[in-house]
Design an enzyme around this catalytic site. Structure first.
Site, PDB file in Angstrom:
ATOM      1  N   GLU A 163      -5.284   1.834  -1.359  1.00 23.22           N
ATOM      2  CA  GLU A 163      -5.192   0.873  -2.467  1.00 23.22           C
ATOM      3  C   GLU A 163      -5.199  -0.554  -1.927  1.00 23.22           C
ATOM      4  O   GLU A 163      -4.235  -1.317  -2.099  1.00 23.22           O
ATOM      5  CB  GLU A 163      -3.952   1.133  -3.309  1.00 23.22           C
ATOM      6  CG  GLU A 163      -4.065   2.392  -4.134  1.00 23.22           C
ATOM      7  CD  GLU A 163      -2.987   2.496  -5.216  1.00 23.22           C
ATOM      8  OE1 GLU A 163      -1.981   1.776  -5.136  1.00 23.22           O
ATOM      9  OE2 GLU A 163      -3.158   3.310  -6.134  1.00 23.22           O
ATOM     10  N   GLU A 320      -5.703   9.769  -6.869  1.00 20.42           N
ATOM     11  CA  GLU A 320      -4.270   9.850  -7.200  1.00 20.42           C
ATOM     12  C   GLU A 320      -4.095   9.818  -8.699  1.00 20.42           C
ATOM     13  O   GLU A 320      -4.741   9.028  -9.389  1.00 20.42           O
ATOM     14  CB  GLU A 320      -3.504   8.613  -6.696  1.00 20.42           C
ATOM     15  CG  GLU A 320      -3.266   8.516  -5.234  1.00 20.42           C
ATOM     16  CD  GLU A 320      -2.472   7.245  -4.889  1.00 20.42           C
ATOM     17  OE1 GLU A 320      -1.772   6.703  -5.773  1.00 20.42           O
ATOM     18  OE2 GLU A 320      -2.577   6.796  -3.759  1.00 20.42           O
TER      19      GLU A 320
HETATM   20  C1  GAL Z   1      -0.031   4.161  -5.626  1.00 20.76           C
HETATM   21  C2  GAL Z   1       0.018   4.375  -4.130  1.00 20.76           C
HETATM   22  C3  GAL Z   1       0.785   5.624  -3.752  1.00 20.76           C
HETATM   23  C4  GAL Z   1       2.041   5.726  -4.547  1.00 20.76           C
HETATM   24  C5  GAL Z   1       1.701   5.718  -6.019  1.00 20.76           C
HETATM   25  C6  GAL Z   1       2.913   5.859  -6.915  1.00 20.76           C
HETATM   26  O1  GAL Z   1      -0.104   2.792  -5.899  1.00 20.76           O
HETATM   27  O2  GAL Z   1      -1.260   4.441  -3.567  1.00 20.76           O
HETATM   28  O3  GAL Z   1       1.050   5.575  -2.367  1.00 20.76           O
HETATM   29  O4  GAL Z   1       2.863   4.646  -4.221  1.00 20.76           O
HETATM   30  O5  GAL Z   1       1.084   4.494  -6.333  1.00 20.76           O
HETATM   31  O6  GAL Z   1       2.567   5.804  -8.277  1.00 20.76           O
END
Ligand code: GAL
Length: 696
Positions: A163, A320
């Protein structure tokens, strides 16, 4: 503003992304757990159908515990273990979060906020994107990891940083100032050109030397808008530069393994112009976190749709999302029954060939211990893990969908990151309007009408769209104006709304009356904006209501029809919604914020003339979102239930996932998604109507 290269640079050879099966998995952080848990992880991953994990994302301190001292034993072991269990790895370059020794040795890599605060280590991503020192350390780590694992049989993709820009995008340090000046010199060549673009005749801001230019740090009052816009562009580019630097190292050492980085195409991240990043990854990846509450599902659909169009319709990787609650909103509610699978399959409908979560096992310690995972604190005997296993089975059944492309819609909703940045600027007529709310309102209105639409980056071609909806398209260059005029001249349709066409690419106002660059196309002139005070509401003759914004339209050309008028206040009787006809083409202007309901009625009104706005029979009530993917010899129709009630459809195709057939019908559960497979022959012959129709 244009898409870099128009689409992904090189496409992943079959096998790298999908290998004929949906990818399923998570961020995996085994360094947070003792070894005995690893074996259990392997067993549970197999049970869930996990076939890929993203590894070592935040592992720098474990891999290089002291400068230049490496410890790969644990990563070797886990890579081998995953491979033995048939699980592939999207391996991170591990550079996202520098270890304590690095910032102790070099505190000058720490980022600086707009007010001069230096951010401390102790969380993550505490590095300046433009720091040459940080860059050297990060590239050394990238090189060492790439050399060690390039040939590992578990490796299927490289995951660059993580990110990028999530917490450190806007850095106002002296490193940033130096890099900003170089970026400006490349853009403007001369200070005269820069002074002209930024309008520095205002408030004695004229620059005589490049070294006088700073990032737009906290100042006594309103900062120069051109400077702010260029700093936003520069910041997005500076982080992309880091992406390119790591990608170049990987390309040299491991040219055949595709590279990606997880984008944040979502409502809470507006700072990065991802349309300009797609040329720098081999396949697009995205992270999306559900907005809780009734609007969340449509929000997810909107961003997944945009991601699919950033990927130019090709499959992409959902890197994610969350199985249930996150830990960073004010109240973190769990997902409701059905939502875990619905959310995953909505992304798949919009083109994802991979469904991954943050993270595999919910952390025991650290800032994210209350963030859900695939294996929750309660362990595998839990609702979340049972849903995770069920999703694994559904994704397995969706193997035939992999590699298929999303079918293009006939309606486009334009999306422009820079208009998002600029329309929300300070020193504006109102701070009560919001670009993302306006754009999503029109997208949701189309969903309500059962009309499929593509959320299209503004730099992409409009050629194949019958209708182009351009809400609050604030920045309009000559080039963009000409492209919109072409749509109408070709007999197609443009719909745009208030505060569009107002400024050029330097945030300088187009003169002669609003909507500036779009005045001729729309055939109207607006003399004044009339934003509303909190609590004020203005009714339109149609019954629609404006609650933040109205405009005084003072000229309407002879070929323009007034579709709706203000019915209240000083503007009573004045035009509010207009349509200009040019041959069979039309240009519609909506001068007030009439919301999703008002937008729906405007679109419904245009549908007599515009077939593409009539929607599909079975989606006409707006209860279903319909998404279509086209494969080599089949089409896949995703029917997502937008309601909390079951919906019965005539199925017209084989059910691949999401429900059992009951004779010729199928029931889509509340918040459920059903995926039908049909023959290709239905393409082009009212395809959706024949696939399934809402019964009753
Ligand atoms: C994203 C990040 C992850 C985790 C996730 C939690 O921003 O890439 O590592 O922190 O959010 O929602």
């Amino acid at each position: 503003m244009t898409m870099d290269g128009g689409q992904t640079r090189r496409w992943v050879k079959d096998g790298a992304l999908g290998a004929g099966r949906m990818r399923y998995g998570a961020d995996y952080n085994p360094e947070q757990w003792p070894r005995e848990v690893w074996r259990d992880d392997m067993r549970l991953m197999r049970e869930a159908g996990v076939n890929v994990v993203s590894l070592a994302i935040f592992s720098w301190a474990h891999l290089e515990p002291r400068p230049g001292e490496w410890d790969f034993a644990w990563l070797d072991e886990i890579m081998d273990l995953l491979h033995e269990h048939g699980i592939d790895v999207d391996l991170a370059t591990a550079t996202a979060s520098p270890p304590p020794w690095l910032t102790r040795l070099h505190p000058e890599v720490l980022p600086q906020t707009v007010d001069g605060t230096i951010l401390s280590p102790g969380a993550r991503q505490h590095w300046r994107p433009t720091s040459p020192i940080f860059r050297d350390y990060a590239l050394r780590l990238t090189r060492v990891i790439a050399e060690r694992y390039a040939q590992h049989p578990a490796l299927v993709a490289w995951h660059i940083s993580n990110e990028l820009g999530c917490h450190n995008l806007y850095d106002f340090s002296d490193d940033a100032a130096r890099a900003f000046r170089i970026w400006l010199q490349e853009r403007y060549a001369t200070l005269d050109a820069l002074n002209d673009a930024w309008g520095t005749a205002f408030w004695s801001q004229r620059y005589s030397e490049w070294d006088e230019i700073l990032p737009p740090r906290v100042a006594p009052t309103q900062r120069n808008p051109g400077q702010q816009l260029d700093f936003e562009r520069f910041s997005s580019d500076a982080v992309r530069d880091h992406l390119r630097a790591e990608a170049a190292v990987l390309a040299e050492i491991s040219p055949n393994v595709p590279r990606t980085t997880n984008f944040m195409v979502a409502g809470n991240v507006r700072e990065i112009d991802y349309a300009s990043w797609v040329g720098d990854v081999d396949f697009v990846s995205n992270d999306h976190y559900l907005v809780p509450g009734p609007a969340g599902r449509d929000d997810l659909s909107f961003w997944a749709n945009l991601t699919g169009n950033l990927a130019a319709g090709r499959p992409w990787f959902l890197m994610e999302h969350a199985t249930s609650a996150v830990n960073w909103r004010s109240a973190n509610t769990p997902k409701r029954p059905g939502e875990l699978i619905r959310d995953a399959l909505t992304h798949v409908g919009h083109g994802a060939d991979a469904v991954c979560y943050f993270q595999w096992r919910q952390s025991r310690a650290g800032g994210e211990r209350y963030h859900s995972g695939m294996v929750p604190h309660a362990g595998p005997d839990s609702r979340v893990f049972r849903d995770v296993v069920q999703l694994g089975a559904e994704l397995d059944a969706l193997a035939p969908v992999t590699g298929s492309h999303r079918e293009q819609a006939r309606v486009a909703v334009l999306f422009d990151y820079e208009s998002w940045w600029v329309s929300g600027r300070d020193s504006h007529p109102s701070d009560r309007i919001a670009y993302d709310v306006e754009v999503q309102g029109w997208y949701r209105a189309l969903l309500d009408l059962g009309v499929r639409a593509d959320v299209l980056p503004v730099g992409a071609s409009f050629d194949d769209y019958e209708v182009v909806v351009a809400p609050m398209l604030h920045i309009v260059t000559d080039e963009l104006r000409a492209r919109l005029e072409d749509v109408v001249r070709d007999g197609r349709h443009v719909v745009t709304t208030y505060f569009s066409g107002i400024v050029d690419e330097h945030d300088r106002v187009w003169l002669g009356g609003y909507p500036g660059a779009l005045r001729d196309l729309l055939g109207v002139t607006v003399e004044e904006f009339v934003p509303l005070l909190p609590g004020e509401r203005i009714a339109l003759a149609s019954g629609a209501t404006a609650s933040t914004w109205t405009e005084r339209i003072t000229r309407v050309d002879h070929d323009v029809e007034v579709l709706d008028a203000y019915a209240d206040g000083d503007l009573s009787g004045a035009p509010a919604v207009t349509r200009r006809r040019v041959g069979t083409g039309t240009a519609t202007y909506v001068s007030a914020d009439i919301g999703r309901d008002g937008a729906r009625e405007v679109l419904r009104g245009l549908a007599d003339d515009v077939a593409a706005l009539r929607g599909d029979v079975r989606a006409a009530r707006g209860d279903l979102e319909v998404i279509v993917r086209i494969g080599a010899d089949a089409r896949f129709v995703f029917l997502a239930n937008r309601t909390d009630e079951p919906i019965t459809v005539a199925r017209g195709g084989e059910i691949l996932s999401g429900g059992e057939p009951i004779g010729d019908i199928a029931e889509i559960p509340p918040r459920g998604v059903i995926v039908l497979q049909t023959g290709l022959e239905q393409v082009g012959t009212a395809p959706l109507r024949e696939t399934a129709a809402v019964l009753g």
